[in-house]
Scaffold this active site. Structure first.
Site, PDB file in Angstrom:
ATOM      1  CE  LYS A   1      32.913  46.457  -7.070  1.00 30.11           C
ATOM      2  NZ  LYS A   1      34.375  47.520  -7.422  1.00 30.11           N
TER       3      LYS A   1
ATOM      4  CG  ASP B   1      39.208  52.244  -4.039  1.00 27.55           C
ATOM      5  OD1 ASP B   1      37.534  52.302  -4.407  1.00 27.55           O
ATOM      6  OD2 ASP B   1      39.738  52.019  -5.698  1.00 27.55           O
TER       7      ASP B   1
ATOM      8  CD1 TRP C   1      40.146  46.139  -6.656  1.00 27.37           C
ATOM      9  CD2 TRP C   1      40.126  47.419  -8.533  1.00 27.37           C
ATOM     10  NE1 TRP C   1      39.587  45.500  -7.515  1.00 27.37           N
ATOM     11  CE2 TRP C   1      39.459  46.267  -8.149  1.00 27.37           C
ATOM     12  CE3 TRP C   1      40.319  48.225  -9.004  1.00 27.37           C
ATOM     13  CZ2 TRP C   1      38.457  45.966  -9.801  1.00 27.37           C
ATOM     14  CZ3 TRP C   1      39.554  48.075 -10.416  1.00 27.37           C
ATOM     15  CH2 TRP C   1      38.767  47.292 -10.517  1.00 27.37           C
TER      16      TRP C   1
HETATM   17  C1  LIG Z   1      34.799  47.755  -8.466  1.00 26.63           C
HETATM   18  C2  LIG Z   1      36.000  48.213  -7.178  1.00 26.63           C
HETATM   19  C3  LIG Z   1      36.945  49.643  -8.725  1.00 26.63           C
HETATM   20  C4  LIG Z   1      36.376  49.569  -9.871  1.00 26.63           C
HETATM   21  O1  LIG Z   1      35.104  50.311  -9.948  1.00 26.63           O
HETATM   22  P1  LIG Z   1      34.475  50.719 -11.632  1.00 26.63           P
HETATM   23  O2  LIG Z   1      33.185  51.221 -10.672  1.00 26.63           O
HETATM   24  O3  LIG Z   1      34.114  49.849 -11.932  1.00 26.63           O
HETATM   25  O4  LIG Z   1      34.851  52.015 -12.008  1.00 26.63           O
HETATM   26  C5  LIG Z   1      37.318  49.791  -8.166  1.00 26.63           C
HETATM   27  N1  LIG Z   1      38.191  49.759  -6.594  1.00 26.63           N
HETATM   28  C6  LIG Z   1      37.929  48.481  -6.104  1.00 26.63           C
HETATM   29  C7  LIG Z   1      37.949  48.201  -4.305  1.00 26.63           C
HETATM   30  C8  LIG Z   1      36.598  48.703  -6.637  1.00 26.63           C
HETATM   31  O5  LIG Z   1      36.009  46.825  -5.541  1.00 26.63           O
END
Ligand SMILES: *Cc1c(COP(=O)(O)O)cnc(C)c1O
Length: 360
Positions: free
Chosen positions: A196, A172, A102
Site C-alpha cells: 500500500k 495492523d 480487516w
Molecule cells: C491489504 C490489507 C490486508 C491484507 O494484506 P495481504 O498482504 O493481502 O495479506 C490486511 N490488513 C489491512 C489493513 C490491509 O489494508
C-alpha cells in the site's frame, strides 16, 4: 507513455522517480553486471541494499533500539496467524478490537491459536466510527491487544493511540504505515504488507519490541518465528529481495521529500480536498464519523447507485482507475496513499463536480 492516476487500494501506485530508477538499474545494478533480482541474498551487494532499507525505515519511523525490524513474507493475512503464534502463548488469550472487515478477519484467524476476546466492536455504528476507549473492556490478562489502525475497506482510521497499560498493543498498519509520524514506543508490535504505502507485494514489515521475542508456540514454523528471523537478521530463508530493494528506493524518496511530518501534511491536504467536496455535495456521500475518517482510503457513494457504472466508466476515460468500492460494501473508494499526487485528487474532485452537474 501515459501514466494513469491509480486509486487502487493495493497493490497501489508507486512514486514515478522510484520506478524510473528501478528501470535504469534493471539490467545492471550500479556496475554489478546483474539485476537485483539475480543477486545472492547473502552477497555483499544485496546485504547492503537490505541494511540500507532497514536503516531508512528505522530513521523515518524513529524506531527505538529496543525494537527489532523484520522483513518477512506472507502479507498481513499471514501475520494474522503469525502474530498469535508468536505472542498469544504468554497467557493463551488476546483482545481484538473490531473496527471493520480487516480487524474482524484478524480476530477470526487468531481463534485458531488461542482464546480471542472482543473488548469493543464498532458493530453498533455499522463500523462507521472508532469506538472511544471509554467503551473498551480490556482484559488485563490478555497477551496483547490487537487493532487495525486504518480499515482499508470501511475507511475508518485511528487518530489516537489506545492506552493498554502493560499489555502490548499490536497494530495492523498495512494501509497507513509511513503516512504520518507515530510513536513506535507505544506499540508492542506493528505489522504491514508493503503493497500500500511502501513498495511491491511480497514484503511484510514487522516491528517488534525485543522483549516480546521468544514466546512462540511450539507449532510455529521456523520461517515465521520472530525470534529465529531476528537472530538471522531476516535471512533465515531467502527474503523477498526485489521487493526490499524497491521498498528501499521508496523510503529514500520519502526521506528526500521531507520525512514523515512533510508526508503527513501532504496526505492531510489531499484528504481534506476530497472530504470537503463530499461534505458540500448532496449527490455524493461518505457516512464515516468526521473525527475517524481515513486519510488513506475514502469510500463514497452516489445517492443513486444505478449511476455507479457510468461514474466509473467516465473516470477511466479520464485516466482515473480502480475507483470501484470493495465488493462487500459497493459504491466507490479512492485510495490516496503517499504516492498519489495531489493532482490526482484534484482531477478526481473536478470530475466528480462535472458528473454531479450532468446527473444531479
Ligand atoms: C491489504 C490489507 C490486508 C491484507 O494484506 P495481504 O498482504 O493481502 O495479506 C490486511 N490488513 C489491512 C489493513 C490491509 O489494508
Amino acid at each position: 507513455m501515459t501514466r494513469v492516476f491509480n486509486f487502487s487500494p493495493g497493490p497501489a501506485t508507486l512514486p514515478e522517480p522510484v520506478l524510473r530508477q528501478a528501470a535504469e538499474e534493471m539490467l545492471d545494478w550500479q556496475g554489478s553486471g546483474m539485476s537485483v533480482m539475480e543477486m545472492s541474498h547473502r552477497g555483499k551487494q544485496f546485504m547492503g541494499i537490505h541494511a540500507e532499507a532497514e536503516d531508512l525505515l528505522k530513521e523515518l519511523m524513529q524506531i527505538p533500539a529496543s525494537y527489532q525490524v523484520l522483513f518477512m513474507q506472507g502479507g498481513a493475512l499471514g501475520e494474522n496467524a503469525i502474530v498469535p503464534m508468536n505472542l498469544i502463548g504468554a497467557t493463551g488469550r488476546a483482545d481484538y478490537v473490531l473496527t471493520g472487515d480487516w480487524s474482524k478477519k484478524s480476530a477470526q484467524e487468531a481463534k485458531i491459536y488461542g482464546e480471542v476476546n472482543v473488548p469493543v466492536s464498532g458493530d453498533a455504528s455499522k463500523f462507521t466510527a472508532v469506538p472511544p476507549q471509554s467503551q473498551w473492556k480490556l482484559d488485563p490478562g490478555a497477551s496483547y491487544v490487537h487493532i487495525c489502525s486504518n480499515e482499508t475497506i470501511g475507511g475508518v482510521q485511528f487518530h489516537w493511540t489506545p492506552e493498554t497499560g502493560s499489555v502490548p498493543l499490536v497494530a495492523d498498519m498495512s494501509s497507513d504505515i509511513l503516512s504520518r509520524p507515530i510513536d513506535v514506543s507505544q506499540y508492542g508490535l506493528i505489522y504491514a504488507g508493503a503493497q500500500k504505502n511502501i513498495g511491491p507485494s511480497g514484503l511484510t514489515i514487522v516491528v517488534v519490541r525485543k522483549d516480546l521475542l521468544g514466546r512462540a508456540l511450539p507449532i510455529t514454523p521456523s520461517a515465521f518465528n520472530y525470534q529465529i528471523q531476528a537472530a538471522a537478521d531476516s535471512m533465515y530463508n531467502t527474503p523477498p529481495t526485489y521487493s526490499i530493494y524497491i521498498a528501499g528506493l521508496v523510503l529514500k524518496h520519502v526521506k528526500a521529500q521531507g520525512g514523515m511530518a512533510a508526508v503527513a501534511e501532504r496526505n492531510a491536504r489531499k484528504a481534506k480536498l476530497l472530504y470537503d467536496f463530499l461534505d458540500g455535495s448532496s449527490f455524493f456521500r461518505n457516512p464515516i464519523a468526521h473525527q475517524d475518517r481515513s486519510l488513506m482510503n475514502v469510500p463514497f457513494w452516489l445517492k443513486d447507485t444505478a449511476l455507479d457504472a457510468a461514474f466509473l466508466h467516465g473516470a477511466e476515460q479520464r485516466g482515473m482507475i480502480q475507483l470501484k468500492g470493495h465488493r462487500s460494501v459497493g459504491g466507490m473508494r479512492a485510495s490516496i496513499y503517499n504516492a498519489m499526487p495531489i493532482e490526482g485528487v484534484q482531477a478526481l474532485v473536478e470530475y466528480m463536480k462535472e458528473f454531479e452537474r450532468q446527473h444531479g
